[in-house]
Design a protein around this motif. Structure first.
Motif, PDB file in Angstrom:
ATOM      1  N   LYS A 166       0.857  -1.201   0.000  1.00 10.32           N
ATOM      2  CA  LYS A 166       0.000   0.000   0.000  1.00 10.32           C
ATOM      3  C   LYS A 166       0.881   1.234   0.000  1.00 10.32           C
ATOM      4  O   LYS A 166       1.542   1.527   1.011  1.00 10.32           O
ATOM      5  CB  LYS A 166      -0.886   0.022   1.247  1.00 10.32           C
ATOM      6  CG  LYS A 166      -2.009  -0.969   1.198  1.00 10.32           C
ATOM      7  CD  LYS A 166      -2.917  -0.703   2.382  1.00 10.32           C
ATOM      8  CE  LYS A 166      -3.962  -1.779   2.526  1.00 10.32           C
ATOM      9  NZ  LYS A 166      -4.616  -1.752   3.816  1.00 10.32           N
ATOM     10  N   MET A 167       0.889   1.919  -1.125  1.00 12.59           N
ATOM     11  CA  MET A 167       1.798   3.060  -1.238  1.00 12.59           C
ATOM     12  C   MET A 167       1.105   4.273  -1.828  1.00 12.59           C
ATOM     13  O   MET A 167       0.170   4.159  -2.622  1.00 12.59           O
ATOM     14  CB  MET A 167       3.010   2.692  -2.100  1.00 12.59           C
ATOM     15  CG  MET A 167       2.652   2.272  -3.508  1.00 12.59           C
ATOM     16  SD  MET A 167       4.111   1.921  -4.529  1.00 12.59           S
ATOM     17  CE  MET A 167       4.771   3.557  -4.827  1.00 12.59           C
ATOM     18  N   ARG A 168       1.570   5.422  -1.410  1.00 12.79           N
ATOM     19  CA  ARG A 168       1.039   6.675  -1.950  1.00 12.79           C
ATOM     20  C   ARG A 168       1.746   7.022  -3.255  1.00 12.79           C
ATOM     21  O   ARG A 168       2.954   6.857  -3.384  1.00 12.79           O
ATOM     22  CB  ARG A 168       1.250   7.809  -0.940  1.00 12.79           C
ATOM     23  CG  ARG A 168       0.829   9.190  -1.448  1.00 12.79           C
ATOM     24  CD  ARG A 168       1.979   9.952  -2.100  1.00 12.79           C
ATOM     25  NE  ARG A 168       1.545  11.282  -2.532  1.00 12.79           N
ATOM     26  CZ  ARG A 168       2.338  12.163  -3.126  1.00 12.79           C
ATOM     27  NH1 ARG A 168       3.600  11.862  -3.362  1.00 12.79           N
ATOM     28  NH2 ARG A 168       1.862  13.342  -3.485  1.00 12.79           N
ATOM     29  N   VAL A 169       0.959   7.504  -4.238  1.00 14.12           N
ATOM     30  CA  VAL A 169       1.536   8.046  -5.469  1.00 14.12           C
ATOM     31  C   VAL A 169       0.959   9.438  -5.712  1.00 14.12           C
ATOM     32  O   VAL A 169      -0.042   9.824  -5.102  1.00 14.12           O
ATOM     33  CB  VAL A 169       1.238   7.139  -6.699  1.00 14.12           C
ATOM     34  CG1 VAL A 169       1.999   5.825  -6.598  1.00 14.12           C
ATOM     35  CG2 VAL A 169      -0.261   6.900  -6.851  1.00 14.12           C
ATOM     36  N   MET A 170       1.592  10.191  -6.600  1.00 12.51           N
ATOM     37  CA  MET A 170       1.064  11.510  -6.970  1.00 12.51           C
ATOM     38  C   MET A 170      -0.250  11.350  -7.734  1.00 12.51           C
ATOM     39  O   MET A 170      -0.573  10.263  -8.212  1.00 12.51           O
ATOM     40  CB  MET A 170       2.098  12.258  -7.812  1.00 12.51           C
ATOM     41  CG  MET A 170       3.307  12.690  -7.018  1.00 12.51           C
ATOM     42  SD  MET A 170       4.427  13.765  -7.968  1.00 12.51           S
ATOM     43  CE  MET A 170       5.252  12.575  -9.006  1.00 12.51           C
TER      44      MET A 170
END
Ligand code: X1X
Length: 325
Positions: A166-170
């Motif tokens: 689970k990762m944040r992206v732009m």
């Protein structure tokens, strides 16, 4: 020095005296970082270069995210309110100009030479034109040069560990599409919510370059850095078209020259400092670095996604031209 142009009011900071705008031009800039970050230094350099060549411009540069984050800045610039210039990730401008994130999509550049060749050419001109037409945002130079890697609360060393991460992206859809193709579980989250989102376990990490990881202390919540080297950053120095058009013509020329020169200064600075900052964080025990096992496999997984995105924009030839640089 060029002569000062006619009396003009720019942005929100122009001072009215007796119903008439004061003679000075004030340009307000915004940085999400403090004085140590390459973006801030590049904007300071831009102001110095304008000042050396034109009398009567005051720069009001707001630091430390006082005016929000890039996803706020893009709206401000498009509307011509609150700020006049900043440095911005193309992937944070996607909602106004869908093609602009093509220039900062992951795995676009092979290495720094390829990135340099691209930014020293005019191959990105069609994307600049679309940004101006659709978002009324003018690119006046290019900085960047940081290498983006994964940063996470637990180690991510190979494709098995990346699966479902689970990762944040732009905000640009192409960013999520690329990390989804790598089997991660990406979601778009505002930059100023990333630290808390990792701390509270909403996400397990994100991806970023050394300058910003160090400046905003993301290592406090995500100390594991994996060298995926998936992006070399392209960061346009941008001005609101509404601001630019109000400037006297001779000042417009000074701004364009200063933007190009400040961009070159910023690219040299951030690309040179990238490894230094990473090492500083390692030496301080702030990050634990590891290679991504099988990194070469990743390119093959994302190229079809890049191709499909470019085709959807009618930009297949443009993507080929960038790849051929
Ligand atoms: O990931 C982001 O939203 C930010 O990451 C760094 O701080 C910079 O590259 C910045 O431009 C923005 O993209």
């Amino acid at each position: 020095r060029l002569a000062r142009g006619a009396a003009i009011a720019i942005g929100l900071t122009a001072v009215a005296t007796s119903g008439v705008y004061a003679d000075d031009i004030t340009l307000r800039g915004a940085s999400m970082f403090d004085n140590d970050h390459a973006f801030t230094k590049t904007m300071v350099k831009f102001a110095e270069l304008v000042d050396e060549n034109y009398d009567g411009v005051t720069f009001d540069l707001r630091l430390n995210g006082e005016l929000g984050v890039e996803s706020d800045y893009v709206t401000f610039l498009q509307q011509g309110v609150a700020i006049d210039y900043t440095i911005m990730a193309p992937s944070n401008m996607a909602s106004f100009a869908p093609s602009i994130p093509l220039m900062d999509m992951p795995f676009l550049f092979r290495d720094l030479d390829h990135w340099n060749a691209t930014l020293s050419s005019d191959v990105l001109a069609p994307l600049e034109a679309e940004l101006l037409e659709k978002a009324d945002i003018k690119i006046i130079g290019y900085t960047g040069g940081g290498t983006r890697n994964l940063l996470s609360s637990a180690p991510i060393g190979n494709l098995d560990e990346l699966k479902g991460h689970k990762m944040r992206v732009m905000g640009a859809p192409i960013q999520a599409q690329i990390f989804a193709a790598l089997t991660a579980a990406p979601s778009a989250i505002a930059y100023n919510e990333v630290y808390n989102a990792i701390q509270s376990g909403v996400i397990a990490g994100f991806e970023n370059e050394a300058a910003s990881i160090q400046n905003l202390k993301f290592y406090e919540v995500a100390p594991h850095l994996t060298l995926t080297r998936h992006t070399i950053t392209v960061r346009p120095i941008v001005m609101s078209g509404k601001t630019f058009r109000k400037l006297p013509e001779d000042l417009q020329a000074v701004v364009l020259k200063a933007g190009a020169e400040a961009g070159a200064y910023g690219r040299e600075l951030e690309s040179r400092e990238d490894a230094v900052k990473l090492q500083e964080m390692v030496d301080a025990g702030q990050v634990i670095v590891q290679e991504f096992e099988g990194r070469d496999q990743l390119l093959g997984m994302v190229v079809p996604v890049q191709d499909e995105y470019a085709a959807s924009l009618g930009a297949t030839e443009l993507l080929a031209a960038i790849r051929a640089k």
